[in-house]
Motif scaffolding. Structure first.
Motif, short mmCIF file in Angstrom:
data_model
loop_
_atom_site.label_atom_id
_atom_site.label_comp_id
_atom_site.label_asym_id
_atom_site.label_seq_id
_atom_site.Cartn_x
_atom_site.Cartn_y
_atom_site.Cartn_z
N GLU A 97 0.81 -1.21 0.13
CA GLU A 97 -0.06 -0.03 -0.03
C GLU A 97 0.92 1.25 -0.12
O GLU A 97 0.53 2.36 0.68
N VAL A 98 1.74 1.17 -0.82
CA VAL A 98 2.80 2.35 -1.05
C VAL A 98 3.56 2.16 -2.20
O VAL A 98 3.75 0.99 -2.92
N GLY A 99 4.04 3.23 -3.08
CA GLY A 99 4.88 3.18 -4.04
C GLY A 99 3.98 3.30 -5.50
O GLY A 99 2.95 3.56 -5.51
N SER A 100 4.74 3.01 -6.55
CA SER A 100 4.07 3.24 -7.83
C SER A 100 4.06 1.70 -8.60
O SER A 100 4.09 1.59 -9.78
N SER A 101 3.66 0.69 -7.76
CA SER A 101 3.58 -0.44 -8.46
C SER A 101 2.22 -0.61 -9.03
O SER A 101 1.13 0.14 -8.91
N ARG A 102 1.89 -1.65 -10.23
CA ARG A 102 0.70 -1.52 -10.74
C ARG A 102 -0.51 -1.95 -9.40
O ARG A 102 -1.32 -1.51 -9.60
N PHE A 103 -0.19 -2.85 -8.57
CA PHE A 103 -1.00 -3.03 -7.36
C PHE A 103 -1.40 -1.77 -7.04
O PHE A 103 -2.51 -1.53 -6.82
N HIS A 104 -0.39 -1.03 -6.29
CA HIS A 104 -0.83 0.07 -5.54
C HIS A 104 -1.30 1.31 -6.40
O HIS A 104 -2.54 2.14 -5.90
N LEU A 105 -1.29 1.41 -7.73
CA LEU A 105 -1.69 2.54 -8.66
C LEU A 105 -2.99 2.29 -8.87
O LEU A 105 -3.94 3.10 -8.75
N ILE A 106 -3.51 0.83 -9.22
CA ILE A 106 -4.62 0.71 -9.50
C ILE A 106 -5.54 0.87 -8.25
O ILE A 106 -6.67 1.53 -8.49
N ARG A 107 -5.17 0.44 -7.27
CA ARG A 107 -6.02 0.60 -5.96
C ARG A 107 -6.03 2.25 -5.42
O ARG A 107 -7.18 2.55 -5.17
N ALA A 108 -5.21 2.82 -5.81
CA ALA A 108 -5.20 4.21 -5.68
C ALA A 108 -6.13 4.77 -6.31
O ALA A 108 -7.10 5.64 -6.02
N VAL A 109 -6.11 4.56 -7.77
CA VAL A 109 -6.92 5.26 -8.51
C VAL A 109 -8.46 4.88 -8.17
O VAL A 109 -9.39 5.65 -8.07
#
Length: 342
Positions: A98-110
């Motif tokens: 739940e931090v950074g610019s990984s695919r996992f985190h960015l999709i969740r963030a958006v």
């Protein structure tokens, strides 16, 4: 309100953007900025739209998502009248991913931002900082997928160094992915490091500057002068907020404020209005983010547009705020012939 293209894109943005760091204020850091609730935020949006200011900037970490939620409620029923920019990268939750610019985190963030904002798309989504732990290819591939899915329309970066931004642009060009059209960067009369490398890069690569903290972390409000106490209501009263901002030598600050006072008297404008207008005349700047605790501050900041400093006044402010750049920039500037045209 003047509009400019955002970098090399076809999107036009107002030269002033309203930042939402003053919305919410649910923790010590952001409470020092402001604590506007839905009613007050809606009023600020109303005033902004009346003035032609149609772009609003936020981030997931602003008051732990509360700023986005308040903005969403403030623009309810008029989404088609506004441009929304927001940001993610920094920690959001306790999980390992739940931090950074990984695919996992960015999709969740958006997905989280869309829900909080009450919209199905974001006009400009920016990486809040560079993530050196995630491959740039993974980050930009994920952003490109989100653009193609219609969830975001343009992408940008924030707080990148020159090589971070150039590497990202090169990867996008290599694979034909969405390209950063904006760089949200700190830039002010008492913080001109942006000019050393990021500005020439922006001009060469057509990346529009989205300027944050244009009043130098509240130091160019006109309330800070030699021998005077800090204003009673200011983020500078918060040690946490003050320590987190750029540090400025007192004598340098006073010299710049003296020049702002002098120019302000010539044009009949306030210190912050002059400081903002100076930025609007700088190369590569697409829009400047203004903050406002209340209606009075917003209306004052809106007074920075609709007029221009003269070349002589700009030169006076340039001279007062000039500093010797670090290497290699001081060395490069010795050879004027080799400098990029501005």
């Amino acid at each position: 309100m003047e509009y400019r293209f955002l970098g090399g894109s076809g999107l036009k943005v107002p030269v002033l953007t309203l930042g939402t760091g003053t919305f919410g204020g649910n923790n010590e850091f952001f409470k020092a900025w402001g604590n506007a609730g839905v009613e007050e935020a809606t009023r600020l949006v109303d005033i902004s739209l009346e003035a032609g200011l149609t772009m609003f900037d936020s981030a997931d970490i602003y008051s732990d998502g509360q700023a986005e939620e308040i903005l969403g409620k403030a623009i309810a029923g008029r989404r088609d009248q506004v441009l929304i920019s927001t940001k993610a990268t920094f920690r959001w939750g306790d999980g390992q991913n739940e931090v950074g610019s990984s695919r996992f985190h960015l999709i969740r963030a958006v997905e989280g931002a869309l829900k909080r904002l009450g919209t199905d798309y974001i006009d400009l989504f920016q990486l809040h900082g560079f993530d050196a732990q995630t491959p740039v290819e993974e980050t930009l591939s994920a952003l490109d997928d989100l653009v193609r899915a219609g969830k975001i329309r343009y992408i940008g970066a924030s707080n990148f160094s020159g090589w971070h931004l150039m590497k990202s642009l090169a990867v996008s060009d290599r694979y034909g992915w969405a390209r950063h059209v904006a760089h949200q960067a700190y830039y002010s009369l008492i913080g001109r490091e942006y000019e050393w490398e990021l500005m020439p890069l922006a001009l060469d690569q057509k990346v529009g500057a989205v300027v944050w903290s244009p009043l130098g972390w509240a130091k160019l409000t006109g309330k800070i002068r030699r021998g005077q106490p800090l204003p009673e209501t200011s983020r500078l009263q918060s040690q946490m907020s003050n320590d987190a901002g750029p540090q400025v030598d007192d004598e340098y600050l006073y010299r710049v404020v003296d020049a702002l006072d002098e120019v302000g008297a010539e044009v009949g404008k306030s210190v912050p209005q002059v400081a903002l207008n100076w930025l609007l005349q700088r190369p590569s700047v697409s829009t400047v983010i203004i903050g406002a605790r209340n209606e009075e501050q917003l209306r004052s900041n809106l007074g920075a547009v609709g007029w221009n400093l003269t070349a002589e006044q700009v030169a006076k402010l340039d001279a007062a705020s000039a500093v010797t750049p670090v290497y290699p920039y001081w060395h490069q500037r010795r050879f004027e012939r080799n400098q990029p045209p501005v």
